[in-house]
Design a protein around this motif. Structure first.
Motif, PDB file in Angstrom:
ATOM      1  N   PHE A 268      -1.660  -4.296  -4.759  1.00  0.00           N
ATOM      2  CA  PHE A 268      -0.912  -3.033  -4.780  1.00  0.00           C
ATOM      3  C   PHE A 268      -1.929  -1.895  -4.789  1.00  0.00           C
ATOM      4  CE2 PHE A 268       3.029  -0.841  -6.832  1.00  0.00           C
ATOM      5  CZ  PHE A 268       2.844   0.277  -6.047  1.00  0.00           C
ATOM      6  N   VAL A 269      -2.096  -1.272  -3.655  1.00  0.00           N
ATOM      7  CA  VAL A 269      -3.047  -0.176  -3.503  1.00  0.00           C
ATOM      8  C   VAL A 269      -2.267   1.132  -3.441  1.00  0.00           C
ATOM      9  CG1 VAL A 269      -4.761   0.853  -1.955  1.00  0.00           C
ATOM     10  CG2 VAL A 269      -4.723  -1.634  -2.313  1.00  0.00           C
TER      11      VAL A 269
ATOM     12  N   ASP B  48       4.385   7.984   1.392  1.00  0.00           N
ATOM     13  CA  ASP B  48       5.115   8.790   0.421  1.00  0.00           C
ATOM     14  C   ASP B  48       4.970  10.276   0.705  1.00  0.00           C
ATOM     15  OD1 ASP B  48       6.708   9.123  -1.900  1.00  0.00           O
ATOM     16  OD2 ASP B  48       4.919   9.404  -3.132  1.00  0.00           O
ATOM     17  N   GLU B  49       6.095  10.923   0.888  1.00  0.00           N
ATOM     18  CA  GLU B  49       6.203  12.356   1.175  1.00  0.00           C
ATOM     19  C   GLU B  49       5.583  12.756   2.517  1.00  0.00           C
ATOM     20  OE1 GLU B  49       5.068  14.543  -2.383  1.00  0.00           O
ATOM     21  OE2 GLU B  49       7.045  14.154  -3.226  1.00  0.00           O
ATOM     22  N   ILE B  50       5.512  11.790   3.436  1.00  0.00           N
ATOM     23  CA  ILE B  50       5.027  12.129   4.777  1.00  0.00           C
ATOM     24  C   ILE B  50       6.002  13.084   5.478  1.00  0.00           C
ATOM     25  CG2 ILE B  50       6.054  10.111   5.910  1.00  0.00           C
ATOM     26  CD1 ILE B  50       3.529  10.070   7.730  1.00  0.00           C
ATOM     27  N   ASN B  51       7.296  12.948   5.171  1.00  0.00           N
ATOM     28  CA  ASN B  51       8.271  13.859   5.789  1.00  0.00           C
ATOM     29  C   ASN B  51       8.033  15.297   5.353  1.00  0.00           C
ATOM     30  OD1 ASN B  51       9.561  11.739   7.136  1.00  0.00           O
ATOM     31  ND2 ASN B  51      10.815  11.296   5.344  1.00  0.00           N
ATOM     32  N   ASN B  52       7.613  15.498   4.104  1.00  0.00           N
ATOM     33  CA  ASN B  52       7.275  16.843   3.638  1.00  0.00           C
ATOM     34  C   ASN B  52       6.075  17.375   4.426  1.00  0.00           C
ATOM     35  OD1 ASN B  52       8.437  15.130   1.474  1.00  0.00           O
ATOM     36  ND2 ASN B  52       8.520  17.036   0.334  1.00  0.00           N
ATOM     37  N   ALA B  53       5.078  16.521   4.617  1.00  0.00           N
ATOM     38  CA  ALA B  53       3.890  16.926   5.371  1.00  0.00           C
ATOM     39  C   ALA B  53       4.256  17.307   6.802  1.00  0.00           C
ATOM     40  CB  ALA B  53       2.847  15.808   5.354  1.00  0.00           C
TER      41      ALA B  53
ATOM     42  N   CYS C  25       0.859  -1.187   0.000  1.00  0.00           N
ATOM     43  CA  CYS C  25       0.000   0.000   0.000  1.00  0.00           C
ATOM     44  C   CYS C  25       0.891   1.231   0.000  1.00  0.00           C
ATOM     45  CB  CYS C  25      -0.913   0.015   1.221  1.00  0.00           C
ATOM     46  SG  CYS C  25      -2.024   1.440   1.265  1.00  0.00           S
ATOM     47  N   VAL C  26       0.663   2.124  -0.956  1.00  0.00           N
ATOM     48  CA  VAL C  26       1.380   3.392  -1.021  1.00  0.00           C
ATOM     49  C   VAL C  26       0.379   4.497  -0.731  1.00  0.00           C
ATOM     50  CG1 VAL C  26       2.712   4.979  -2.464  1.00  0.00           C
ATOM     51  CG2 VAL C  26       3.034   2.496  -2.708  1.00  0.00           C
ATOM     52  N   VAL C  27       0.654   5.265   0.323  1.00  0.00           N
ATOM     53  CA  VAL C  27      -0.203   6.382   0.715  1.00  0.00           C
ATOM     54  C   VAL C  27       0.554   7.656   0.356  1.00  0.00           C
ATOM     55  CG1 VAL C  27      -1.440   7.497   2.611  1.00  0.00           C
ATOM     56  CG2 VAL C  27      -1.088   5.000   2.643  1.00  0.00           C
ATOM     57  N   GLN C  28       0.014   8.424  -0.590  1.00  0.00           N
ATOM     58  CA  GLN C  28       0.708   9.637  -1.040  1.00  0.00           C
ATOM     59  C   GLN C  28       0.148  10.844  -0.302  1.00  0.00           C
ATOM     60  OE1 GLN C  28       0.684   9.234  -5.423  1.00  0.00           O
ATOM     61  NE2 GLN C  28       2.773   8.452  -5.166  1.00  0.00           N
TER      62      GLN C  28
END
Length: 180
Positions: free
Chosen positions: A64-65, A111-116, A40-43
């Motif tokens: 693959f979600v 994905d890109e949680i560090n940016n958030a 699972c990829v959470v964007q």
């Protein structure tokens, strides 16, 4: 359905100003899928539906979600657009908590949680709790620039992508099939 591909799931952070954080996470996703696992990829920031990983995910059905919470007309967005995504980032974090605790995926990419986190769209304590409370057999990857030190400390792996040279310097825009 509970997956049991991994006996031990670890936490990785891919951060830094260089290219390749999401790409590295997707490489690991490919390995997990190759062994019959579920991904699972959470964007958290990206919201452009026409991206390669989305097209690829569709071929794997429920194994693959890919879940996006923002909506973008193009693959490139500016900093102003990012800081406007508080609601989308909160929804992404709510979803991530549910899929992590559910234990149905072998690998979950935030994905890109560090940016958030960097832009204050979500809080560090909640993400640290998410890391601490993940099931033992779930592999977790947190991507994005500017990973907070607390997140790096909580991880088992931490990799920094360095920017040495980039085609943007020559005016070359993001390329379909390579950069998105």
């Amino acid at each position: 359905m509970t997956s049991h591909l991994l006996d031990i799931g670890l936490v990785s952070v891919y951060t830094g100003p260089g290219r390749g954080k999401t790409t590295a996470a997707l490489g690991l996703a490919l390995r997990v899928l190759g062994w019959g696992g579920r991904v699972c990829v959470v964007q958290f920031i990206k919201g452009y539906p026409e991206i390669g990983e989305g097209k690829f995910a569709a071929d794997f059905g429920d194994r693959f979600v890919l879940k996006q919470f923002a909506v973008d007309p193009t693959p490139s967005i500016g900093e102003y657009d990012v800081v406007q995504r508080r609601e989308a980032a909160q929804e992404a974090l709510d979803y991530a908590e549910r899929v992590i605790s559910g234990g149905e995926f072998d690998l979950i990419v935030l994905d890109e949680i560090n940016n958030a986190l960097h832009y204050g769209l979500i809080g560090i304590p909640r993400v640290l709790e998410l890391i601490r409370s993940k099931p033992a057999n779930v592999e977790l990857i947190l991507t994005g620039r500017d990973a907070p030190p607390e997140i790096v400390q909580a991880a088992d792996y931490a990799t920094e992508m360095l920017l040495i040279k980039h085609p943007f310097e020559k005016g070359i825009a993001a390329r379909r099939g390579v950069d998105y």
